[in-house]
Design a protein around this motif. Structure first.
Motif, short mmCIF file in Angstrom:
data_model
loop_
_atom_site.label_atom_id
_atom_site.label_comp_id
_atom_site.label_asym_id
_atom_site.label_seq_id
_atom_site.Cartn_x
_atom_site.Cartn_y
_atom_site.Cartn_z
N ALA A 34 -10.11 -8.76 41.38
CA ALA A 34 -11.20 -7.79 41.41
C ALA A 34 -12.53 -8.46 41.74
O ALA A 34 -13.33 -7.94 42.53
N GLU A 35 -12.76 -9.61 41.14
CA GLU A 35 -14.00 -10.35 41.42
C GLU A 35 -14.05 -10.82 42.87
O GLU A 35 -15.09 -10.77 43.52
N HIS A 36 -12.91 -11.27 43.39
CA HIS A 36 -12.85 -11.72 44.78
C HIS A 36 -13.11 -10.56 45.73
O HIS A 36 -13.85 -10.71 46.72
N ALA A 37 -12.51 -9.39 45.45
CA ALA A 37 -12.71 -8.22 46.30
C ALA A 37 -14.16 -7.77 46.27
O ALA A 37 -14.73 -7.40 47.30
N ALA A 38 -14.78 -7.83 45.08
CA ALA A 38 -16.17 -7.42 44.97
C ALA A 38 -17.09 -8.38 45.74
O ALA A 38 -18.04 -7.95 46.42
N TYR A 43 -11.70 -4.04 50.10
CA TYR A 43 -10.80 -3.30 49.22
C TYR A 43 -9.67 -2.70 50.05
O TYR A 43 -9.81 -2.56 51.26
N PRO A 44 -8.54 -2.37 49.43
CA PRO A 44 -8.26 -2.35 47.99
C PRO A 44 -8.01 -3.74 47.42
O PRO A 44 -7.76 -4.69 48.17
N ILE A 45 -8.08 -3.81 46.10
CA ILE A 45 -7.83 -5.08 45.43
C ILE A 45 -6.38 -5.50 45.64
O ILE A 45 -6.09 -6.66 45.96
N PHE A 46 -5.46 -4.57 45.46
CA PHE A 46 -4.04 -4.81 45.68
C PHE A 46 -3.56 -3.98 46.86
O PHE A 46 -4.00 -2.84 47.04
N LYS A 47 -2.66 -4.51 47.64
CA LYS A 47 -2.03 -3.75 48.71
C LYS A 47 -1.15 -2.65 48.12
O LYS A 47 -0.59 -2.82 47.03
N PRO A 48 -0.99 -1.52 48.80
CA PRO A 48 -0.12 -0.46 48.29
C PRO A 48 1.32 -0.93 48.10
O PRO A 48 1.80 -1.82 48.80
N GLN A 194 -5.73 2.36 35.62
CA GLN A 194 -5.56 1.51 34.44
C GLN A 194 -6.93 1.10 33.92
O GLN A 194 -7.96 1.34 34.57
N ALA A 195 -6.94 0.52 32.74
CA ALA A 195 -8.20 0.06 32.16
C ALA A 195 -8.72 -1.13 32.96
O ALA A 195 -7.95 -1.97 33.41
N ALA A 196 -10.01 -1.17 33.15
CA ALA A 196 -10.62 -2.28 33.89
C ALA A 196 -10.41 -3.57 33.12
O ALA A 196 -10.58 -3.61 31.90
N PRO A 197 -10.02 -4.65 33.80
CA PRO A 197 -9.82 -5.93 33.11
C PRO A 197 -11.14 -6.48 32.57
O PRO A 197 -12.22 -6.11 33.02
N GLU A 198 -11.03 -7.34 31.61
CA GLU A 198 -12.21 -7.93 30.99
C GLU A 198 -13.03 -8.68 32.04
O GLU A 198 -12.50 -9.43 32.85
N GLY A 199 -14.31 -8.41 32.03
CA GLY A 199 -15.20 -9.07 32.98
C GLY A 199 -15.49 -8.24 34.22
O GLY A 199 -16.35 -8.60 35.01
N VAL A 200 -14.76 -7.14 34.40
CA VAL A 200 -14.97 -6.27 35.56
C VAL A 200 -15.68 -5.00 35.10
O VAL A 200 -15.17 -4.27 34.24
N GLU A 201 -16.84 -4.76 35.64
CA GLU A 201 -17.62 -3.58 35.25
C GLU A 201 -17.44 -2.47 36.29
O GLU A 201 -17.44 -2.73 37.49
N ALA A 213 -9.09 2.30 48.19
CA ALA A 213 -9.54 1.59 49.40
C ALA A 213 -11.05 1.47 49.51
O ALA A 213 -11.54 0.67 50.30
N GLY A 214 -11.81 2.25 48.72
CA GLY A 214 -13.25 2.25 48.90
C GLY A 214 -14.01 1.33 47.98
O GLY A 214 -15.08 0.84 48.30
N ALA A 215 -13.48 1.08 46.79
CA ALA A 215 -14.15 0.26 45.80
C ALA A 215 -13.14 -0.07 44.70
O ALA A 215 -11.94 0.20 44.84
N SER A 216 -13.63 -0.64 43.61
CA SER A 216 -12.72 -0.96 42.50
C SER A 216 -12.50 0.24 41.60
O SER A 216 -11.60 0.22 40.75
N ALA A 217 -13.31 1.27 41.77
CA ALA A 217 -13.18 2.47 40.94
C ALA A 217 -13.56 3.70 41.76
O ALA A 217 -14.26 3.59 42.77
N LEU A 218 -13.09 4.85 41.32
CA LEU A 218 -13.41 6.09 42.01
C LEU A 218 -13.72 7.19 41.00
O LEU A 218 -13.34 7.10 39.83
N LYS A 219 -14.40 8.21 41.47
CA LYS A 219 -14.82 9.29 40.58
C LYS A 219 -13.65 10.16 40.11
O LYS A 219 -13.67 10.70 39.01
N MET A 220 -12.63 10.30 40.95
CA MET A 220 -11.50 11.16 40.57
C MET A 220 -10.78 10.58 39.37
O MET A 220 -10.31 9.45 39.39
#
Length: 292
Positions: A34-38, A43-48, A194-201, A213-220
Protein backbone atom coordinates in the motif's frame (compact mmCIF):
# COMPACT_ATOMS: atom_id res chain seq x y z
CA UNK A 1 0.10 -41.35 27.17
CA UNK A 2 1.38 -38.24 28.93
CA UNK A 3 4.12 -37.87 26.33
CA UNK A 4 1.57 -38.21 23.52
CA UNK A 5 -0.65 -35.48 24.98
CA UNK A 6 2.38 -33.25 25.46
CA UNK A 7 3.47 -33.82 21.85
CA UNK A 8 -0.01 -33.00 20.49
CA UNK A 9 -0.15 -29.84 22.58
CA UNK A 10 3.28 -28.82 21.31
CA UNK A 11 2.29 -29.42 17.67
CA UNK A 12 -0.93 -27.42 18.15
CA UNK A 13 1.01 -24.55 19.72
CA UNK A 14 3.50 -24.55 16.86
CA UNK A 15 0.67 -24.59 14.30
CA UNK A 16 -1.03 -21.68 16.05
CA UNK A 17 2.22 -19.75 16.15
CA UNK A 18 2.81 -20.46 12.47
CA UNK A 19 -0.69 -19.29 11.54
CA UNK A 20 -0.36 -16.08 13.55
CA UNK A 21 3.05 -15.45 12.00
CA UNK A 22 1.60 -15.92 8.52
CA UNK A 23 -1.22 -13.47 9.27
CA UNK A 24 1.25 -10.94 10.65
CA UNK A 25 3.49 -11.35 7.59
CA UNK A 26 0.51 -10.90 5.26
CA UNK A 27 -0.50 -7.70 7.05
CA UNK A 28 3.09 -6.43 6.81
CA UNK A 29 3.24 -7.25 3.08
CA UNK A 30 -0.09 -5.50 2.49
CA UNK A 31 1.07 -2.39 4.34
CA UNK A 32 4.30 -2.31 2.35
CA UNK A 33 2.42 -2.77 -0.93
CA UNK A 34 0.00 0.00 0.00
CA UNK A 35 2.83 2.39 0.83
CA UNK A 36 4.60 1.57 -2.44
CA UNK A 37 1.40 2.12 -4.46
CA UNK A 38 0.79 5.43 -2.71
CA UNK A 39 4.34 6.62 -3.37
CA UNK A 40 4.24 5.57 -7.03
CA UNK A 41 0.65 6.68 -7.55
CA UNK A 42 -0.04 3.35 -9.20
CA UNK A 43 -3.15 1.33 -8.34
CA UNK A 44 -4.57 -1.20 -7.69
CA UNK A 45 -2.36 -2.36 -4.86
CA UNK A 46 -3.01 -6.00 -5.77
CA UNK A 47 -3.77 -7.39 -9.20
CA UNK A 48 -7.28 -8.88 -9.59
CA UNK A 49 -7.70 -12.54 -8.74
CA UNK A 50 -8.00 -14.99 -11.62
CA UNK A 51 -11.45 -16.58 -11.49
CA UNK A 52 -12.64 -19.55 -13.54
CA UNK A 53 -15.51 -18.39 -15.77
CA UNK A 54 -17.69 -20.53 -18.01
CA UNK A 55 -17.37 -17.93 -20.79
CA UNK A 56 -13.56 -17.97 -20.78
CA UNK A 57 -11.49 -19.32 -23.66
CA UNK A 58 -12.31 -19.80 -27.34
CA UNK A 59 -15.21 -22.18 -26.60
CA UNK A 60 -16.61 -20.43 -23.54
CA UNK A 61 -20.35 -20.09 -23.01
CA UNK A 62 -22.51 -18.18 -20.58
CA UNK A 63 -24.16 -20.08 -17.75
CA UNK A 64 -27.77 -18.88 -17.96
CA UNK A 65 -28.47 -19.95 -14.40
CA UNK A 66 -25.57 -17.83 -13.19
CA UNK A 67 -26.70 -14.89 -15.31
CA UNK A 68 -30.19 -15.08 -13.82
CA UNK A 69 -28.74 -15.07 -10.33
CA UNK A 70 -26.51 -12.14 -11.26
CA UNK A 71 -29.53 -10.23 -12.55
CA UNK A 72 -31.24 -10.79 -9.21
CA UNK A 73 -28.21 -9.48 -7.33
CA UNK A 74 -28.11 -6.42 -9.58
CA UNK A 75 -31.82 -5.76 -9.15
CA UNK A 76 -31.93 -6.19 -5.38
CA UNK A 77 -28.60 -4.56 -4.52
CA UNK A 78 -26.72 -2.75 -7.27
CA UNK A 79 -29.65 -1.02 -8.99
CA UNK A 80 -30.21 1.17 -5.92
CA UNK A 81 -27.16 3.22 -6.97
CA UNK A 82 -25.96 2.03 -10.40
CA UNK A 83 -27.75 2.53 -13.69
CA UNK A 84 -27.57 0.20 -16.68
CA UNK A 85 -28.90 2.54 -19.33
CA UNK A 86 -27.66 0.66 -22.41
CA UNK A 87 -29.42 -2.64 -21.60
CA UNK A 88 -33.03 -3.08 -22.67
CA UNK A 89 -35.46 -5.36 -20.89
CA UNK A 90 -36.21 -7.36 -24.02
CA UNK A 91 -32.64 -8.66 -24.18
CA UNK A 92 -33.35 -10.61 -20.98
CA UNK A 93 -35.02 -13.24 -23.16
CA UNK A 94 -31.47 -14.39 -23.96
CA UNK A 95 -31.12 -15.38 -20.31
CA UNK A 96 -33.86 -17.97 -20.67
CA UNK A 97 -36.87 -15.87 -19.70
CA UNK A 98 -40.11 -16.04 -21.66
CA UNK A 99 -41.71 -13.02 -23.29
CA UNK A 100 -44.35 -12.88 -20.55
CA UNK A 101 -41.71 -13.04 -17.84
CA UNK A 102 -39.81 -10.17 -19.44
CA UNK A 103 -43.01 -8.10 -19.64
CA UNK A 104 -43.69 -8.75 -15.97
CA UNK A 105 -40.13 -7.90 -15.03
CA UNK A 106 -40.19 -4.64 -17.00
CA UNK A 107 -43.52 -3.73 -15.44
CA UNK A 108 -41.86 -3.54 -12.03
CA UNK A 109 -40.04 -0.39 -13.17
CA UNK A 110 -41.28 3.09 -14.03
CA UNK A 111 -39.76 5.21 -16.79
CA UNK A 112 -40.18 8.80 -17.83
CA UNK A 113 -41.90 9.45 -21.14
CA UNK A 114 -43.36 12.33 -23.05
CA UNK A 115 -44.07 15.01 -23.69
CA UNK A 116 -47.83 14.40 -23.77
CA UNK A 117 -50.44 16.51 -25.56
CA UNK A 118 -49.96 19.20 -22.93
CA UNK A 119 -46.23 19.28 -23.43
CA UNK A 120 -45.50 17.68 -20.08
CA UNK A 121 -43.33 14.69 -19.19
CA UNK A 122 -44.94 11.82 -17.34
CA UNK A 123 -44.06 8.45 -15.88
CA UNK A 124 -45.41 5.07 -16.92
CA UNK A 125 -44.70 1.41 -16.37
CA UNK A 126 -41.78 0.13 -18.43
CA UNK A 127 -42.26 -2.23 -21.36
CA UNK A 128 -39.73 -4.69 -22.86
CA UNK A 129 -38.47 -2.14 -25.40
CA UNK A 130 -37.45 0.24 -22.60
CA UNK A 131 -34.03 0.32 -20.99
CA UNK A 132 -33.14 -0.13 -17.34
CA UNK A 133 -33.92 3.24 -15.74
CA UNK A 134 -31.41 5.15 -13.63
CA UNK A 135 -32.11 5.42 -9.89
CA UNK A 136 -31.26 9.14 -10.10
CA UNK A 137 -32.58 11.87 -12.42
CA UNK A 138 -29.07 13.06 -13.36
CA UNK A 139 -25.38 12.68 -12.50
CA UNK A 140 -25.43 15.62 -10.13
CA UNK A 141 -28.18 14.03 -8.06
CA UNK A 142 -26.33 10.72 -8.11
CA UNK A 143 -23.14 12.38 -6.85
CA UNK A 144 -25.00 14.31 -4.15
CA UNK A 145 -26.58 11.11 -2.86
CA UNK A 146 -23.25 9.23 -2.79
CA UNK A 147 -20.84 11.54 -1.04
CA UNK A 148 -19.83 13.49 -4.13
CA UNK A 149 -18.96 10.51 -6.37
CA UNK A 150 -21.57 9.44 -8.93
CA UNK A 151 -21.75 5.63 -9.22
CA UNK A 152 -20.70 4.51 -12.72
CA UNK A 153 -23.18 3.09 -15.20
CA UNK A 154 -22.85 -0.70 -15.28
CA UNK A 155 -23.81 -1.32 -18.91
CA UNK A 156 -20.20 -1.65 -20.13
CA UNK A 157 -18.43 -1.86 -16.79
CA UNK A 158 -17.09 -5.37 -17.37
CA UNK A 159 -15.37 -4.25 -20.59
CA UNK A 160 -14.14 -0.93 -19.24
CA UNK A 161 -12.55 -2.03 -15.95
CA UNK A 162 -9.89 -4.46 -17.12
CA UNK A 163 -6.50 -4.08 -15.39
CA UNK A 164 -3.27 -4.29 -17.42
CA UNK A 165 -1.59 -7.59 -16.64
CA UNK A 166 1.89 -6.53 -17.71
CA UNK A 167 4.81 -8.46 -19.18
CA UNK A 168 5.05 -11.38 -19.77
CA UNK A 169 1.45 -12.28 -18.88
CA UNK A 170 -0.10 -10.38 -21.76
CA UNK A 171 1.91 -12.50 -24.23
CA UNK A 172 0.31 -15.69 -22.93
CA UNK A 173 -3.08 -13.94 -23.06
CA UNK A 174 -2.78 -13.86 -26.84
CA UNK A 175 -2.87 -17.64 -26.95
CA UNK A 176 -5.35 -18.22 -24.13
CA UNK A 177 -7.59 -15.42 -25.46
CA UNK A 178 -7.89 -13.95 -21.98
CA UNK A 179 -10.67 -11.35 -21.99
CA UNK A 180 -11.97 -11.73 -18.45
CA UNK A 181 -10.09 -8.80 -16.91
CA UNK A 182 -13.31 -6.91 -16.22
CA UNK A 183 -15.16 -9.72 -14.40
CA UNK A 184 -11.98 -10.61 -12.50
CA UNK A 185 -11.69 -7.00 -11.37
CA UNK A 186 -15.35 -6.70 -10.35
CA UNK A 187 -15.20 -9.96 -8.39
CA UNK A 188 -11.96 -8.99 -6.67
CA UNK A 189 -13.27 -5.55 -5.75
CA UNK A 190 -16.53 -6.87 -4.30
CA UNK A 191 -14.74 -9.48 -2.19
CA UNK A 192 -11.66 -7.40 -1.37
CA UNK A 193 -12.92 -5.04 1.32
CA UNK A 194 -10.89 -5.26 4.53
CA UNK A 195 -9.55 -3.20 7.40
CA UNK A 196 -6.71 -0.90 6.44
CA UNK A 197 -3.35 -2.29 7.60
CA UNK A 198 -1.47 -0.52 10.36
CA UNK A 199 0.31 2.54 9.07
CA UNK A 200 -2.03 3.06 6.10
CA UNK A 201 -4.42 5.98 6.44
CA UNK A 202 -7.65 6.26 4.49
CA UNK A 203 -9.84 9.32 4.20
CA UNK A 204 -12.91 9.57 6.38
CA UNK A 205 -15.98 8.11 4.71
CA UNK A 206 -13.95 5.78 2.46
CA UNK A 207 -13.33 2.04 2.63
CA UNK A 208 -9.97 0.33 2.17
CA UNK A 209 -9.79 -2.08 -0.76
CA UNK A 210 -6.45 -3.19 -2.25
CA UNK A 211 -8.12 -4.14 -5.55
CA UNK A 212 -9.60 -0.71 -6.30
CA UNK A 213 -8.05 0.78 -9.43
CA UNK A 214 -8.36 4.44 -8.44
CA UNK A 215 -6.83 4.61 -4.97
CA UNK A 216 -6.34 2.58 -1.82
CA UNK A 217 -9.91 3.26 -0.72
CA UNK A 218 -13.25 4.13 -2.26
CA UNK A 219 -16.46 5.74 -1.09
CA UNK A 220 -18.67 2.75 -1.89
CA UNK A 221 -19.19 0.68 1.24
CA UNK A 222 -19.15 -3.12 0.93
CA UNK A 223 -22.40 -3.70 -1.00
CA UNK A 224 -22.69 -7.48 -0.52
CA UNK A 225 -22.68 -9.81 2.45
CA UNK A 226 -23.60 -13.42 3.14
CA UNK A 227 -27.33 -14.17 3.09
CA UNK A 228 -28.27 -10.83 1.54
CA UNK A 229 -29.98 -12.20 -1.59
CA UNK A 230 -32.17 -15.30 -1.65
CA UNK A 231 -31.54 -17.73 -4.52
CA UNK A 232 -34.32 -19.95 -5.82
CA UNK A 233 -32.04 -22.63 -7.29
CA UNK A 234 -30.27 -23.61 -4.09
CA UNK A 235 -26.96 -21.95 -4.94
CA UNK A 236 -24.80 -20.82 -2.00
CA UNK A 237 -25.99 -17.47 -0.65
CA UNK A 238 -22.51 -16.19 0.10
CA UNK A 239 -20.51 -13.08 -0.72
CA UNK A 240 -18.22 -15.11 -2.96
CA UNK A 241 -21.13 -16.52 -4.99
CA UNK A 242 -22.91 -13.16 -5.24
CA UNK A 243 -19.74 -11.50 -6.53
CA UNK A 244 -19.18 -14.20 -9.16
CA UNK A 245 -22.78 -14.11 -10.34
CA UNK A 246 -23.11 -10.35 -10.67
CA UNK A 247 -19.69 -10.11 -12.37
CA UNK A 248 -20.78 -12.73 -14.92
CA UNK A 249 -24.07 -10.89 -15.47
CA UNK A 250 -22.25 -7.62 -16.08
CA UNK A 251 -20.00 -9.38 -18.59
CA UNK A 252 -23.11 -10.50 -20.44
CA UNK A 253 -24.57 -6.99 -20.27
CA UNK A 254 -21.38 -5.59 -21.82
CA UNK A 255 -21.09 -8.32 -24.47
CA UNK A 256 -24.37 -10.21 -24.97
CA UNK A 257 -23.21 -11.67 -28.31
CA UNK A 258 -20.00 -13.18 -26.95
CA UNK A 259 -21.01 -16.75 -27.80
CA UNK A 260 -21.90 -15.86 -31.38
CA UNK A 261 -18.62 -13.97 -31.79
CA UNK A 262 -16.58 -16.91 -30.56
CA UNK A 263 -18.50 -19.34 -32.77
CA UNK A 264 -17.93 -17.12 -35.82
CA UNK A 265 -14.26 -16.72 -34.95
CA UNK A 266 -13.81 -20.48 -34.67
CA UNK A 267 -15.43 -21.05 -38.07
CA UNK A 268 -13.19 -18.39 -39.61
CA UNK A 269 -10.09 -20.07 -38.18
CA UNK A 270 -11.23 -23.46 -39.53
CA UNK A 271 -11.82 -21.90 -42.95
CA UNK A 272 -8.38 -20.27 -42.95
CA UNK A 273 -6.73 -23.55 -41.97
CA UNK A 274 -8.49 -25.44 -44.79
CA UNK A 275 -7.78 -22.64 -47.26
CA UNK A 276 -4.09 -22.63 -46.31
CA UNK A 277 -3.88 -26.39 -46.81
CA UNK A 278 -5.57 -26.13 -50.23
CA UNK A 279 -3.22 -23.35 -51.33
CA UNK A 280 -0.22 -25.44 -50.26
CA UNK A 281 -1.48 -28.57 -52.09
CA UNK A 282 -2.25 -26.51 -55.20
CA UNK A 283 1.22 -25.04 -55.16
CA UNK A 284 2.77 -28.51 -54.89
CA UNK A 285 0.58 -29.82 -57.70
CA UNK A 286 1.35 -26.93 -60.04
CA UNK A 287 5.08 -27.05 -59.50
CA UNK A 288 5.42 -30.83 -59.10
CA UNK A 289 6.79 -31.36 -62.63
CA UNK A 290 8.65 -28.05 -62.86
CA UNK A 291 12.41 -27.98 -62.79
CA UNK A 292 13.78 -25.76 -60.06
Amino acid sequence: MKKLVTSIALIAAMAGFGASSAVAQEATDLAAAAEHAAAAGHYPIFKPKNVEWTFAGPFGKYDKGQLQRGLKVYKEVCSACHSMSLVSFRTLEHLGYSEEQVKAFAGEYEVQDGPNADGEMYTRKAVPSDYFPSPFPNKEAAAAANGGAAPPDMSLLAKARGIERGFPTFIFDIFTQYQEGGPDYIYSLLTGYQAAPEGVEVAEGTNFNPYFAGASALKMAPPLSDGQVTYDDGSPETLDQYAKDVAAFLMWAAEPHLEERKHTGFMVMVFLAIFTALVYLTKKSVYANKEH
